[in-house]
Design a protein around this motif. Structure first.
Motif, mmCIF file in Angstrom:
data_model
loop_
_atom_site.group_PDB
_atom_site.id
_atom_site.type_symbol
_atom_site.label_atom_id
_atom_site.label_comp_id
_atom_site.label_asym_id
_atom_site.label_seq_id
_atom_site.Cartn_x
_atom_site.Cartn_y
_atom_site.Cartn_z
ATOM 1 N N GLU A 3 0.832 -1.219 0.000
ATOM 2 C CA GLU A 3 0.000 0.000 0.000
ATOM 3 C C GLU A 3 0.860 1.261 0.000
ATOM 4 N N ASN A 4 2.071 1.135 0.553
ATOM 5 C CA ASN A 4 2.936 2.314 0.614
ATOM 6 C C ASN A 4 3.352 2.811 -0.761
ATOM 7 N N ILE A 5 3.292 1.903 -1.741
ATOM 8 C CA ILE A 5 3.705 2.314 -3.086
ATOM 9 C C ILE A 5 2.774 3.399 -3.618
ATOM 10 N N ARG A 6 1.499 3.268 -3.277
ATOM 11 C CA ARG A 6 0.528 4.255 -3.738
ATOM 12 C C ARG A 6 0.899 5.658 -3.252
ATOM 13 N N ASP A 7 1.279 5.741 -1.996
ATOM 14 C CA ASP A 7 1.679 7.048 -1.457
ATOM 15 C C ASP A 7 2.927 7.558 -2.150
ATOM 16 N N ALA A 8 3.846 6.627 -2.450
ATOM 17 C CA ALA A 8 5.075 7.036 -3.131
ATOM 18 C C ALA A 8 4.763 7.587 -4.526
ATOM 19 N N VAL A 9 3.807 6.952 -5.208
ATOM 20 C CA VAL A 9 3.420 7.429 -6.549
ATOM 21 C C VAL A 9 2.846 8.840 -6.452
ATOM 22 N N ARG A 10 1.954 8.997 -5.494
ATOM 23 C CA ARG A 10 1.319 10.299 -5.306
ATOM 24 C C ARG A 10 2.376 11.376 -5.023
ATOM 25 N N LYS A 11 3.288 11.032 -4.119
ATOM 26 C CA LYS A 11 4.350 11.979 -3.739
ATOM 27 C C LYS A 11 5.194 12.316 -4.979
ATOM 28 N N PHE A 12 5.498 11.278 -5.755
ATOM 29 C CA PHE A 12 6.347 11.463 -6.932
ATOM 30 C C PHE A 12 5.670 12.359 -7.968
ATOM 31 N N LEU A 13 4.389 12.096 -8.222
ATOM 32 C CA LEU A 13 3.704 12.833 -9.289
ATOM 33 C C LEU A 13 3.358 14.260 -8.895
ATOM 34 N N THR A 14 3.062 14.473 -7.607
ATOM 35 C CA THR A 14 2.589 15.800 -7.234
ATOM 36 C C THR A 14 3.649 16.637 -6.522
ATOM 37 N N GLY A 15 4.714 15.977 -6.077
ATOM 38 C CA GLY A 15 5.727 16.716 -5.330
ATOM 39 C C GLY A 15 6.541 17.660 -6.221
ATOM 40 N N SER A 16 7.310 18.522 -5.589
ATOM 41 C CA SER A 16 8.074 19.496 -6.377
ATOM 42 C C SER A 16 9.559 19.154 -6.406
ATOM 43 N N THR A 17 9.902 17.969 -5.904
ATOM 44 C CA THR A 17 11.300 17.533 -5.942
ATOM 45 C C THR A 17 11.752 17.420 -7.400
ATOM 46 N N PRO A 18 12.959 17.899 -7.696
ATOM 47 C CA PRO A 18 13.451 17.795 -9.080
ATOM 48 C C PRO A 18 13.434 16.344 -9.564
ATOM 49 N N TYR A 19 13.222 16.189 -10.863
ATOM 50 C CA TYR A 19 12.982 14.870 -11.438
ATOM 51 C C TYR A 19 13.977 13.797 -11.009
ATOM 52 N N GLU A 20 15.273 14.054 -11.211
ATOM 53 C CA GLU A 20 16.261 13.005 -10.912
ATOM 54 C C GLU A 20 16.206 12.557 -9.447
ATOM 55 N N ARG A 21 16.066 13.550 -8.566
ATOM 56 C CA ARG A 21 16.036 13.183 -7.154
ATOM 57 C C ARG A 21 14.738 12.465 -6.803
ATOM 58 N N ALA A 22 13.650 12.919 -7.418
ATOM 59 C CA ALA A 22 12.348 12.274 -7.167
ATOM 60 C C ALA A 22 12.388 10.818 -7.618
ATOM 61 N N VAL A 23 13.066 10.563 -8.744
ATOM 62 C CA VAL A 23 13.192 9.193 -9.240
ATOM 63 C C VAL A 23 13.948 8.336 -8.227
ATOM 64 N N ASP A 24 15.071 8.859 -7.737
ATOM 65 C CA ASP A 24 15.852 8.101 -6.750
ATOM 66 C C ASP A 24 15.041 7.803 -5.502
ATOM 67 N N GLU A 25 14.343 8.830 -5.030
ATOM 68 C CA GLU A 25 13.526 8.635 -3.828
ATOM 69 C C GLU A 25 12.448 7.594 -4.068
ATOM 70 N N PHE A 26 11.808 7.691 -5.226
ATOM 71 C CA PHE A 26 10.735 6.751 -5.514
ATOM 72 C C PHE A 26 11.270 5.318 -5.544
ATOM 73 N N ILE A 27 12.413 5.158 -6.207
ATOM 74 C CA ILE A 27 12.969 3.804 -6.318
ATOM 75 C C ILE A 27 13.291 3.239 -4.935
ATOM 76 N N LYS A 28 13.790 4.088 -4.068
ATOM 77 C CA LYS A 28 14.059 3.617 -2.701
ATOM 78 C C LYS A 28 12.767 3.217 -1.994
ATOM 79 N N ASP A 29 11.739 4.056 -2.125
ATOM 80 C CA ASP A 29 10.445 3.731 -1.513
ATOM 81 C C ASP A 29 9.900 2.413 -2.059
ATOM 82 N N LEU A 30 10.069 2.250 -3.356
ATOM 83 C CA LEU A 30 9.564 1.040 -4.009
ATOM 84 C C LEU A 30 10.275 -0.202 -3.459
ATOM 85 N N GLN A 31 11.598 -0.107 -3.371
ATOM 86 C CA GLN A 31 12.364 -1.240 -2.836
ATOM 87 C C GLN A 31 11.924 -1.583 -1.424
ATOM 88 N N LYS A 32 11.781 -0.549 -0.610
ATOM 89 C CA LYS A 32 11.387 -0.772 0.780
ATOM 90 C C LYS A 32 10.034 -1.465 0.849
#
Ligand code: GDP
Length: 444
Positions: A3-32
């Motif tokens: 279920e946490n992946i859904r929140d990560a997607v939302r954060k990734f799509l709507t957040g203002s983190t620059p793309y490259e960093r947002a990708v890294d963060e998302f991948i970490k969330d996904l792995q976790k």
């Protein structure tokens, strides 16, 4: 938890983190999230490596934002993790259809037998249940109760210890009374240590019953341990498929699903609760859409679908240029539907030659005109018969009139569409052997 992946997607799509960093963060969330759902660590890392590789090798298509493109790749790779394009066929391919259920005790086998019976009964089949689990004395009672609850007959011989005998007789009796789908609840075994005995018994019963499907029931809470069991079962039974139960009651569901998918076995259903109707046909892509958050990714997936369809037709145009086949109105129609999915119109209109808006920056008004034209042409295409779409040459004046009337258009508009279509085919033939020009012609 997945279920946490859904929140990560939302954060990734709507957040203002620059793309490259947002990708890294998302991948970490996904792995976790995957690891905490007991997905095998190797599988997790090869998944994220694959995602990164695609990010560096592929280019985002013009109709997708970079973030949308990234999520579409995640969707794709996650779908593969859970079984890819496999869409299980749950419809019996012949009647009577005999399903044999196997599984260790406590996996939810008997409950699932009832759920399956209910599933097929609701779809209009005449269903019969056979209680052949002789190891657990209460199994017969339990199945009879379930049968009564859903109005499905249950065959059993509570005092007979020979499971194969019971199963054989039960199936014969149901076949004689013209039952469509016969579900045999076979002998379960104690714990997961006795898997070999389970598989041996399955083979024996298989020889006698010659069922049309053998389904192994696995409890999701065993997580990635499901791999060993599923792979041995998969080898022992070439027609086997799998049901994973208790997806509602464990954090390890993702682990069980991915482990089973990795064996190549097909997961047909998942159990999502104790109630009789809590059984779902398992479709990896639909499952992943849900994990990612349907609301957030639906629009992205629509665009991707549109794009794939568009590319299919572009390829067909290429074939026509090579002198192979021809473009039918059906293709044109599919193309327009695809383009609409890809929206926004300002980007998309440039891909349709002959609409008068192939300018790099069409004005508001030109866009409106283009949109209106597509709408009217689609109405015309909608009121054509399948034959007409396949073979527009047969559209004579009286057919044109009928089409125009059906679409609420003037006959001239239908004629214009047909002329445009003929010109398009001519154009395609003209560019034969001048492939370089195709890009220019179709704005691609
Ligand atoms: P069997 O020994 O394999 O026949 O297992 P049962 O059918 O008796 O099920 C064992 C327990 O698991 C029962 O309490 C069921 O209600 C429960 N169960 C079965 N499927 C599901 C499911 O999908 N979700 C949940 N939460 N419980 C389930």
């Amino acid at each position: 938890m997945l279920e946490n992946i859904r929140d990560a997607v939302r954060k990734f799509l709507t957040g203002s983190t620059p793309y490259e960093r947002a990708v890294d963060e998302f991948i970490k969330d996904l792995q976790k999230a995957l690891i905490s759902s007991d997905v095998n660590v190797k599988l997790v890392f090869s998944l994220t490596a694959k995602i990164k590789e695609r990010l560096s090798k592929e280019k985002p298509p013009s109709v997708l934002e970079r973030k949308e493109w990234f999520i579409s790749i995640v969707y794709d790779e996650l779908s593969k993790l859970f079984g890819g394009d496999k869409e299980p066929n749950v419809n019996p391919n012949k009647l009577p259809y005999v399903i044999m259920l196997v599984g260790v005790q406590g996996s939810g086998k008997t409950t699932t037998a009832g759920k399956l019976a209910y599933f097929y009964k609701k779809r209009g089949y005449k269903v019969g249940l056979v209680a052949a689990d002789v190891y657990r004395p209460a199994a017969y009672e339990q199945l009879t109760q379930l049968g009564n609850q859903i109005g499905v007959p249950v065959y059993g011989e509570p005092n007979n210890p020979n499971a194969v005998e019971i199963a054989k007789r039960g199936v014969d009796i149901f076949v004689k009374s013209k039952v469509d789908i016969i579900i045999v609840d076979t002998a379960g075994r104690h714990g997961y240590g006795e898997e070999n005995k389970l598989l041996e018994e399955m083979k024996e019963m298989y020889e006698v019953l010659k069922p049309d499907d053998v389904i192994l029931v696995i409890d999701a809470s065993i997580g990635q341990k499901a791999y060993d069991l599923a792979s041995r079962f998969h080898q022992a039974s070439p027609i086997g498929s799998i049901i994973i139960t208790k997806m509602d009651g464990t954090a390890k569901g993702g682990g069980a699903l991915s482990a089973v998918a990795a064996t190549g076995a097909t997961i047909k259903f998942i159990g999502t609760g104790e109630k009789i109707d809590e059984l779902e046909v398992f479709n990896p892509k639909r499952y992943v859409s849900r994990i990612l958050g349907m609301g957030d990714i639906e629009a992205i997936l629509e665009k991707v679908k549109g794009l794939e369809e568009y590319e299919r037709i572009q390829k067909k145009m290429g074939d026509v240029i090579e002198g192979k086949g021809k473009l039918t109105l059906k293709d044109v129609y599919a193309q327009m539907v695809a383009l609409r999915k890809m929206g926004p119109l300002s980007k998309v209109l440039q891909h349709i030659p002959g609409l008068g808006v192939m300018l790099p920056n069409p004005s508001e008004e030109q866009l409106k005109l283009g949109e209106e034209k597509i709408r009217r042409w689609m109405a015309a295409l909608n009121s054509m018969t399948y034959k007409e779409l396949e073979n527009p040459n047969i559209i004579d004046k009286s057919r044109m009139r009928r089409i125009a009337e059906g679409a609420g258009l003037e006959i001239d508009e239908v004629r214009e569409l047909l002329e445009w279509y003929n010109n398009m085919n001519k154009l395609l033939k003209m560019v034969k052997r001048r492939r370089g020009d195709i890009e220019k012609l179709f704005g691609g």
